[in-house]
Scaffold this motif. Structure first.
Motif, PDB file in Angstrom:
ATOM      1  N   TYR A  23       0.822  -1.198   0.000  1.00 53.26           N
ATOM      2  CA  TYR A  23       0.000   0.000   0.000  1.00 53.26           C
ATOM      3  C   TYR A  23       0.863   1.257   0.000  1.00 53.26           C
ATOM      4  O   TYR A  23       2.024   1.224   0.383  1.00 53.26           O
ATOM      5  N   ASP A  25       0.362   4.837   1.564  1.00 60.44           N
ATOM      6  CA  ASP A  25      -0.402   5.801   2.347  1.00 60.44           C
ATOM      7  C   ASP A  25       0.558   6.747   3.039  1.00 60.44           C
ATOM      8  O   ASP A  25       1.746   6.805   2.698  1.00 60.44           O
ATOM      9  N   PHE A  26       0.064   7.507   4.029  1.00 55.05           N
ATOM     10  CA  PHE A  26       0.886   8.485   4.720  1.00 55.05           C
ATOM     11  C   PHE A  26       2.089   7.828   5.396  1.00 55.05           C
ATOM     12  O   PHE A  26       3.142   8.442   5.541  1.00 55.05           O
ATOM     13  N   ASP A  27       1.936   6.568   5.774  1.00 50.43           N
ATOM     14  CA  ASP A  27       3.034   5.834   6.397  1.00 50.43           C
ATOM     15  C   ASP A  27       4.117   5.513   5.382  1.00 50.43           C
ATOM     16  O   ASP A  27       5.318   5.544   5.693  1.00 50.43           O
ATOM     17  N   PHE A  56      -3.522  -0.075  -2.910  1.00 48.13           N
ATOM     18  CA  PHE A  56      -4.103   1.112  -2.288  1.00 48.13           C
ATOM     19  C   PHE A  56      -3.138   2.279  -2.415  1.00 48.13           C
ATOM     20  O   PHE A  56      -1.948   2.148  -2.170  1.00 48.13           O
ATOM     21  N   ILE A  57      -3.675   3.442  -2.793  1.00 52.90           N
ATOM     22  CA  ILE A  57      -2.892   4.661  -2.838  1.00 52.90           C
ATOM     23  C   ILE A  57      -3.756   5.788  -2.301  1.00 52.90           C
ATOM     24  O   ILE A  57      -4.947   5.855  -2.605  1.00 52.90           O
ATOM     25  N   ASP A  58      -3.178   6.674  -1.479  1.00 49.50           N
ATOM     26  CA  ASP A  58      -3.978   7.749  -0.891  1.00 49.50           C
ATOM     27  C   ASP A  58      -3.515   9.107  -1.424  1.00 49.50           C
ATOM     28  O   ASP A  58      -2.620   9.193  -2.261  1.00 49.50           O
ATOM     29  N   SER A  59      -4.124  10.190  -0.912  1.00 49.86           N
ATOM     30  CA  SER A  59      -3.817  11.502  -1.459  1.00 49.86           C
ATOM     31  C   SER A  59      -2.398  11.946  -1.117  1.00 49.86           C
ATOM     32  O   SER A  59      -1.800  12.752  -1.847  1.00 49.86           O
ATOM     33  N   THR A  60      -1.832  11.424  -0.010  1.00 47.95           N
ATOM     34  CA  THR A  60      -0.455  11.771   0.323  1.00 47.95           C
ATOM     35  C   THR A  60       0.501  11.263  -0.742  1.00 47.95           C
ATOM     36  O   THR A  60       1.380  11.983  -1.219  1.00 47.95           O
ATOM     37  N   ILE A  62      -0.278  10.439  -3.799  1.00 44.55           N
ATOM     38  CA  ILE A  62      -0.553  11.151  -5.044  1.00 44.55           C
ATOM     39  C   ILE A  62       0.182  12.482  -5.054  1.00 44.55           C
ATOM     40  O   ILE A  62       0.762  12.882  -6.072  1.00 44.55           O
TER      41      ILE A  62
END
Lengths: 118, 161
Positions: A23, A25-27, A56-60, A62
């Motif tokens: 994934y 994410d922010f982590d 999974f990819i989040d706005s961070t 991106i």
């Protein structure tokens, strides 16, 4: 979901591949940023970010990709993404990011796109 | 001090049983650190699938909740136990997730433009969920996210997803 891992591979003087498993994410985003910066500072002007094994990819994350794209563009380079997960693809499309960072179904397609643009 | 908007929490780490959320709302307390984001996502994913959302709708819910939990970890303030709250409620019409922290979070100016590097969180939440509410109270900040069953990606479980 599995933990994330990131690998880098230099293809030639111009092209490098950063592959992510797990994934984003922010982590995980700082590790992605460090890998992209390493490649850019090593002279790679054309980056393939392979998200084929990313679910999974989040706005961070991106934001990290957009930041790298901007930095590469300053010296005539660019970044493209390999994406095979429709959920990840839908996130790019939701904010029009697929028009800023081109998406490809495989590494070969991505590297071929760089060759065509040369 | 707990917000009057929330019910009393169960013991920390109480898992959501597959197939049912039970009759009472459940709150998960998470340490406010980035490594817990994957725990929050898995918790929400199990709950959304258990109440009958399909995989696309479930991903949208997970994505939106991840944005809210990320905001709470980045900009919020955990309570005296160092945790933030993740509460999931479901009813006949949909699923509601409430992310809570003890800070006074003020969202940055939303920026949904393709070349934005920051500020997309609320844009994504609003696009992916049917209702997004930011509630600031003396005890802290709540972000309430709701997705209805009658959206294009939700079903009542009859499709055998």
């Amino acid at each position: 979901m599995s933990a994330f891992s990131i690998t880098k591979e230099t293809i030639d003087d111009e092209v490098a591949i950063v592959a992510v498993t797990g994934y984003l994410d922010f982590d995980a985003a700082p590790a992605l940023k460090h890998s992209l910066v390493d490649c850019i500072e090593a002279g790679s002007g054309r980056l393939v970010v392979d998200l084929a094994q990313t679910g999974f990819i989040d706005s961070t994350a991106i934001g990290v990709l957009v930041g790298a794209q901007k930095r590469l563009a300053e010296s005539g380079g660019s970044l493209v993404v390999v994406c095979t997960n429709e959920n990840v693809q839908s996130i790019f499309e939701l904010v029009g990011l697929d028009e800023v960072i081109s998406l490809h179904r495989s590494r070969d397609d991505a590297i071929s796109a760089f060759a065509r643009a040369a | 001090m707990r917000s009057p908007h929330l019910p009393e929490p169960l013991e920390a780490g109480t898992a959501v049983e597959a197939g049912s959320l039970g009759a009472l709302p459940r709150e998960l307390r998470l340490p406010a650190v980035p490594s817990q984001l994957v725990i929050a996502r898995e918790h929400v994913e199990r709950a959304a699938l258990a109440v009958g959302f399909d995989h696309r709708a479930t991903h949208e819910i997970v994505f939106a909740v991840n944005e809210a939990v990320t905001n709470a970890i980045r900009h919020g303030r955990p309570d005296e136990t160092g945790t933030i709250g993740l509460l999931i409620e479901h009813d006949r019409d949909g699923l509601t997730v409430v992310v809570s922290d003890s800070g006074s979070f003020i969202p940055s100016i939303p920026d949904g433009s393709p070349m934005a590097e920051q500020g997309r969180g609320f844009v994504f939440m609003s696009s992916l969920m049917d209702q997004v509410d930011l509630v600031r109270c003396p005890e802290g900040t709540l972000v309430r996210l709701r997705k209805s069953r009658n959206g294009s990606h939700a079903n009542g479980g009859d499709d055998g997803v």
